[in-house]
Design an enzyme around this catalytic site. Structure first.
Site, PDB file in Angstrom:
ATOM      1  N   ASP A   1     -12.894   6.368  14.576  1.00 28.23           N
ATOM      2  CA  ASP A   1     -12.547   5.956  15.937  1.00 28.23           C
ATOM      3  C   ASP A   1     -13.140   6.939  16.952  1.00 28.23           C
ATOM      4  OD1 ASP A   1     -10.723   3.838  14.922  1.00 28.23           O
ATOM      5  OD2 ASP A   1      -9.630   5.572  14.176  1.00 28.23           O
TER       6      ASP A   1
ATOM      7  N   HIS B   1      -4.217   4.652  13.718  1.00 31.35           N
ATOM      8  CA  HIS B   1      -5.502   3.990  13.457  1.00 31.35           C
ATOM      9  C   HIS B   1      -5.231   2.476  13.439  1.00 31.35           C
ATOM     10  CE1 HIS B   1      -9.447   3.156  11.893  1.00 31.35           C
ATOM     11  NE2 HIS B   1      -8.931   2.493  10.872  1.00 31.35           N
TER      12      HIS B   1
ATOM     13  N   ARG C   1     -16.788   6.220  17.178  1.00 31.26           N
ATOM     14  CA  ARG C   1     -17.018   4.976  17.935  1.00 31.26           C
ATOM     15  C   ARG C   1     -16.871   5.227  19.440  1.00 31.26           C
ATOM     16  NH1 ARG C   1     -13.204   1.398  13.847  1.00 31.26           N
ATOM     17  NH2 ARG C   1     -14.855   0.628  12.486  1.00 31.26           N
TER      18      ARG C   1
ATOM     19  N   ASN D   1       0.823  -1.210   0.000  1.00 35.12           N
ATOM     20  CA  ASN D   1       0.000   0.000   0.000  1.00 35.12           C
ATOM     21  C   ASN D   1       0.855   1.256   0.000  1.00 35.12           C
ATOM     22  OD1 ASN D   1      -2.437  -1.225  -0.290  1.00 35.12           O
ATOM     23  ND2 ASN D   1      -2.834  -1.410   1.900  1.00 35.12           N
TER      24      ASN D   1
HETATM   25  N1  LIG Z   1      -9.210   4.836   8.263  1.00 34.72           N
HETATM   26  C1  LIG Z   1     -10.346   4.248   8.552  1.00 34.72           C
HETATM   27  O1  LIG Z   1     -11.054   4.631   9.486  1.00 34.72           O
HETATM   28  C2  LIG Z   1     -10.816   3.097   7.744  1.00 34.72           C
HETATM   29  C3  LIG Z   1     -10.078   2.656   6.684  1.00 34.72           C
HETATM   30  N2  LIG Z   1     -10.517   1.627   5.928  1.00 34.72           N
HETATM   31  C4  LIG Z   1      -9.672   1.239   4.815  1.00 34.72           C
HETATM   32  O2  LIG Z   1     -10.200   1.836   3.624  1.00 34.72           O
HETATM   33  C5  LIG Z   1      -9.762   1.093   2.495  1.00 34.72           C
HETATM   34  C6  LIG Z   1     -10.908   0.864   1.521  1.00 34.72           C
HETATM   35  O3  LIG Z   1     -11.937   0.158   2.122  1.00 34.72           O
HETATM   36  P1  LIG Z   1     -13.200  -0.341   1.265  1.00 34.72           P
HETATM   37  O4  LIG Z   1     -13.721   0.732   0.408  1.00 34.72           O
HETATM   38  O5  LIG Z   1     -14.120  -0.990   2.222  1.00 34.72           O
HETATM   39  O6  LIG Z   1     -12.500  -1.460   0.414  1.00 34.72           O
HETATM   40  P2  LIG Z   1     -12.920  -2.103  -0.982  1.00 34.72           P
HETATM   41  O7  LIG Z   1     -12.196  -3.400  -1.025  1.00 34.72           O
HETATM   42  O8  LIG Z   1     -14.375  -2.088  -1.179  1.00 34.72           O
HETATM   43  O9  LIG Z   1     -12.302  -1.078  -2.037  1.00 34.72           O
HETATM   44  C7  LIG Z   1     -10.969  -0.803  -1.968  1.00 34.72           C
HETATM   45  C8  LIG Z   1     -10.490  -0.339  -3.307  1.00 34.72           C
HETATM   46  O10 LIG Z   1      -9.087  -0.306  -3.194  1.00 34.72           O
HETATM   47  C9  LIG Z   1      -8.534  -0.459  -4.459  1.00 34.72           C
HETATM   48  N3  LIG Z   1      -7.264  -1.167  -4.467  1.00 34.72           N
HETATM   49  C10 LIG Z   1      -6.087  -0.540  -4.623  1.00 34.72           C
HETATM   50  N4  LIG Z   1      -5.089  -1.413  -4.659  1.00 34.72           N
HETATM   51  C11 LIG Z   1      -5.620  -2.636  -4.530  1.00 34.72           C
HETATM   52  C12 LIG Z   1      -5.064  -3.934  -4.527  1.00 34.72           C
HETATM   53  N5  LIG Z   1      -3.752  -4.148  -4.646  1.00 34.72           N
HETATM   54  N6  LIG Z   1      -5.919  -4.973  -4.387  1.00 34.72           N
HETATM   55  C13 LIG Z   1      -7.239  -4.772  -4.257  1.00 34.72           C
HETATM   56  N7  LIG Z   1      -7.805  -3.550  -4.258  1.00 34.72           N
HETATM   57  C14 LIG Z   1      -7.001  -2.493  -4.399  1.00 34.72           C
HETATM   58  C15 LIG Z   1      -9.585  -1.143  -5.296  1.00 34.72           C
HETATM   59  O11 LIG Z   1      -9.916  -0.196  -6.276  1.00 34.72           O
HETATM   60  P3  LIG Z   1      -9.129  -0.070  -7.623  1.00 34.72           P
HETATM   61  O12 LIG Z   1      -9.080  -1.419  -8.244  1.00 34.72           O
HETATM   62  O13 LIG Z   1      -9.981   0.890  -8.337  1.00 34.72           O
HETATM   63  O14 LIG Z   1      -7.776   0.461  -7.286  1.00 34.72           O
HETATM   64  C16 LIG Z   1     -10.798  -1.290  -4.413  1.00 34.72           C
HETATM   65  O15 LIG Z   1     -11.982  -0.919  -5.044  1.00 34.72           O
HETATM   66  C17 LIG Z   1      -9.107  -0.175   3.057  1.00 34.72           C
HETATM   67  O16 LIG Z   1      -7.716   0.029   3.107  1.00 34.72           O
HETATM   68  C18 LIG Z   1      -9.634  -0.225   4.488  1.00 34.72           C
HETATM   69  O17 LIG Z   1      -8.771  -0.937   5.331  1.00 34.72           O
HETATM   70  C19 LIG Z   1     -11.715   1.004   6.159  1.00 34.72           C
HETATM   71  C20 LIG Z   1     -12.492   1.403   7.211  1.00 34.72           C
HETATM   72  C21 LIG Z   1     -12.080   2.461   8.116  1.00 34.72           C
HETATM   73  O1  LIG Z   2      -9.206  -2.690   9.027  1.00 33.09           O
HETATM   74  C1  LIG Z   2     -10.107  -2.236   8.276  1.00 33.09           C
HETATM   75  O2  LIG Z   2     -10.125  -2.311   7.061  1.00 33.09           O
HETATM   76  C2  LIG Z   2     -11.278  -1.567   8.912  1.00 33.09           C
HETATM   77  C3  LIG Z   2     -10.910  -0.412   9.732  1.00 33.09           C
HETATM   78  O3  LIG Z   2      -9.889   0.227   9.586  1.00 33.09           O
HETATM   79  C4  LIG Z   2     -11.864  -0.011  10.746  1.00 33.09           C
HETATM   80  O4  LIG Z   2     -12.952  -0.581  10.817  1.00 33.09           O
HETATM   81  O5  LIG Z   2     -11.552   0.898  11.529  1.00 33.09           O
END
Ligand SMILES: NC(=O)C1=CN([C@@H]2O[C@H](COP(=O)(O)OP(=O)(O)OC[C@H]3O[C@@H](n4cnc5c(N)ncnc54)[C@H](OP(=O)(O)O)[C@@H]3O)[C@@H](O)[C@H]2O)C=CC1
Ligand SMILES: O=C([O-])CC(=O)C(=O)O
Length: 439
Positions: A251, A279, A254, A197
């Site tokens: 967070d 986070h 929550r 990432n």
């Molecule tokens: N900070 C916070 O509070 C939170 C953060 N998150 C994070 O947010 C992010 C997105 O969550 P969410 O929308 O539910 O996830 P999804 O899996 O639904 O979507 C994530 C998107 O990431 C892209 N992506 C980029 N690189 C990759 C890869 N190597 N493999 C697969 N997908 C990839 C894909 O889009 P594309 O193919 O278009 O690149 C995909 O559509 C995650 O990292 C999750 O952990 C989630 C909840 C809370």
């Molecule tokens: O780990 C995840 O993808 C979900 C996440 O960050 C959260 O729920 O806060």
């Protein structure tokens, strides 16, 4: 109405001209755009079924659109065949705000984009352009998302465009909401996730640096969001580090929910809620400074053991419990928290209150290590900027936990040294700590 879907090679004069203009505006180009295949899609028809069939039309069909707009190809009524600006003259709207969203075909974005388009976030007098970043993997899905946005007929939504090249999608962005990231799979080391990432966020930082508005505000959601945000900062030296945020608002929300439930009050009675640090499951929900109905939490909830143990762990692990129950990670509540995070920056913070955001630590008044992205209490005048709150209480319990989450972020930083320009990465994550969504 004409219809075309076009595939264009990288580095065509038409594709790079806007970049050159953006670079010239900035005065210097720190990072040259990598040469790689570009796929961009033009959608200029309401006939969605035919659009999907016509997946491989010609470059020629796309180029006129680029000539006219100098921008990404657009969707539906947002095609250059229709002049939206003539309508805008009759309205007392603010100047268009351009919002780029990565991971736009993902679950969180599927809530967020519609909240943005509705006017709920930036206000009912604020027209917006949405620029959606996907990948080859998600291009079809992204077209579906754009079609749904069109079909929703939002008056404030003045442009929808999609693409898979951040150098195009981020051009002139006023806001960049970086959601897309690879989810951690079973058996995957956190170090591997940081690397995979991190690479995405290094590339996107470079792209923002080169083509976004010089004062773009960036909210990093994709995990591990604090370290991803740091990588972005390091790859975008032309953009103030202060403009980058890692999302810890979920967070905060929550934590407020848990305190309200325990105290038997409604959520809106809980204020001054800080999440300190990463986070991850080392995050520190601060019950020392939080208030319920204007009173210190500890005066209202006298059960200190509950605050130190159950409350703290519930907030740290909330994401994981949710995944176990729902089978997916929080998407709707994450989207709501992104909305809250943006609103907190574009509206003045209520007197005496604050909000949490993962921000750059250099110059912080608490003694937290410099040069990391750490969630801390912030206040805003509503101009998109923020200041750190200096008058907070600290005790041994709080400080000890702050040091633990700080240590984790310093270790994560070492793992990504190759992506921040700080040498060779050395990854020694003693405890393999978790994202909130992992248990
Ligand atoms: N900070 C916070 O509070 C939170 C953060 N998150 C994070 O947010 C992010 C997105 O969550 P969410 O929308 O539910 O996830 P999804 O899996 O639904 O979507 C994530 C998107 O990431 C892209 N992506 C980029 N690189 C990759 C890869 N190597 N493999 C697969 N997908 C990839 C894909 O889009 P594309 O193919 O278009 O690149 C995909 O559509 C995650 O990292 C999750 O952990 C989630 C909840 C809370
Ligand atoms: O780990 C995840 O993808 C979900 C996440 O960050 C959260 O729920 O806060």
């Amino acid at each position: 109405m004409g219809l075309s879907t076009a595939y264009s090679p990288a580095g065509s004069r038409l594709a790079t001209a806007p970049l050159a203009a953006a670079a010239a505006r900035r005065g210097s180009v720190q990072h040259l755009r990598p040469r790689r295949p570009l796929i961009a899609t033009v959608r200029c028809s309401v006939d969605a079924a035919k659009q999907v069939q016509d997946g491989a039309a010609t470059i020629a069909a796309q180029e006129p659109a680029r000539h006219k707009t100098g921008r990404l190809p657009r969707f539906g009524v947002f095609c250059p065949t229709y002049d939206l600006t003539s309508d805008d003259k009759t309205k007392s709207w603010k100047k268009l705000v351009t919002i780029a969203v990565s991971g736009a075909a993902g679950m969180i974005a599927n809530h967020l984009l519609f909240q943005l388009a509705s006017g709920e976030v930036f206000g009912q007098d604020q027209p917006i352009a949405l620029k959606l970043l996907g990948s080859e993997r998600s291009l079809q899905a992204l077209e579906g998302v754009a079609m749904e946005l069109e079909d929703s007929l939002y008056p404030l939504l003045r442009e929808v465009s999609i693409g898979i090249d951040p150098y195009e999608v981020f051009e002139d962005a006023d806001w960049a909401l970086l959601i897309g990231a690879k989810p951690r799979g079973p058996g995957m080391e956190r170090a591997a996730l940081l690397d995979i990432n991190g690479q995405i966020f290094a590339d996107q930082g470079k792209a923002l640096n080169t083509v976004a508005s010089p004062n773009v505000k960036v909210i990093v959601v994709g995990n591990p969001c604090n370290t991803n945000a740091l990588i972005c900062i390091k790859n975008a030296p032309n953009i103030p580090a202060k403009n980058f945020h890692a999302l810890t608002r979920l967070d905060e929300n929550r934590a407020k929910c848990q305190l309200a439930l325990k105290a038997g009050v409604f959520y809106d009675k809980v204020s001054n809620m800080t999440i300190w640090g990463n986070h991850s499951t080392t995050q520190v929900p601060d019950f020392l400074n939080a208030k319920i109905d204007g009173r210190p939490v500890k005066e209202v909830i006298k059960d200190t053991k509950w605050l130190e143990e159950e409350f703290t762990m519930t907030v740290q692990n909330r994401g994981g419990v949710l995944i176990q129950k729902w089978g997916r990670s929080s998407a709707a509540s994450t989207s709501v928290s992104i909305v809250d995070a943006i609103k907190s920056l574009v509206t003045p913070t209520p007197e005496g209150d604050w909000f949490s955001s993962g921000v750059y630590t250099t110059g912080n008044p608490y003694g937290i290590a410099e040069d990391i992205v750490f969630s801390m209490p912030c206040r805003s005048k509503g101009d998109g900027d923020y200041e750190l709150v200096s008058d907070v209480l600290m005790d041994d319990f709080l400080w000890e936990r702050i040091k633990k989450t700080e240590a984790e972020l310093l270790a994560e930083k070492k793992c990504v040294a190759h992506l921040t320009g700080e040498g060779i990465a050395f990854c020694d994550l003693r405890e393999d700590t978790m994202l909130p969504g992992e248990m």
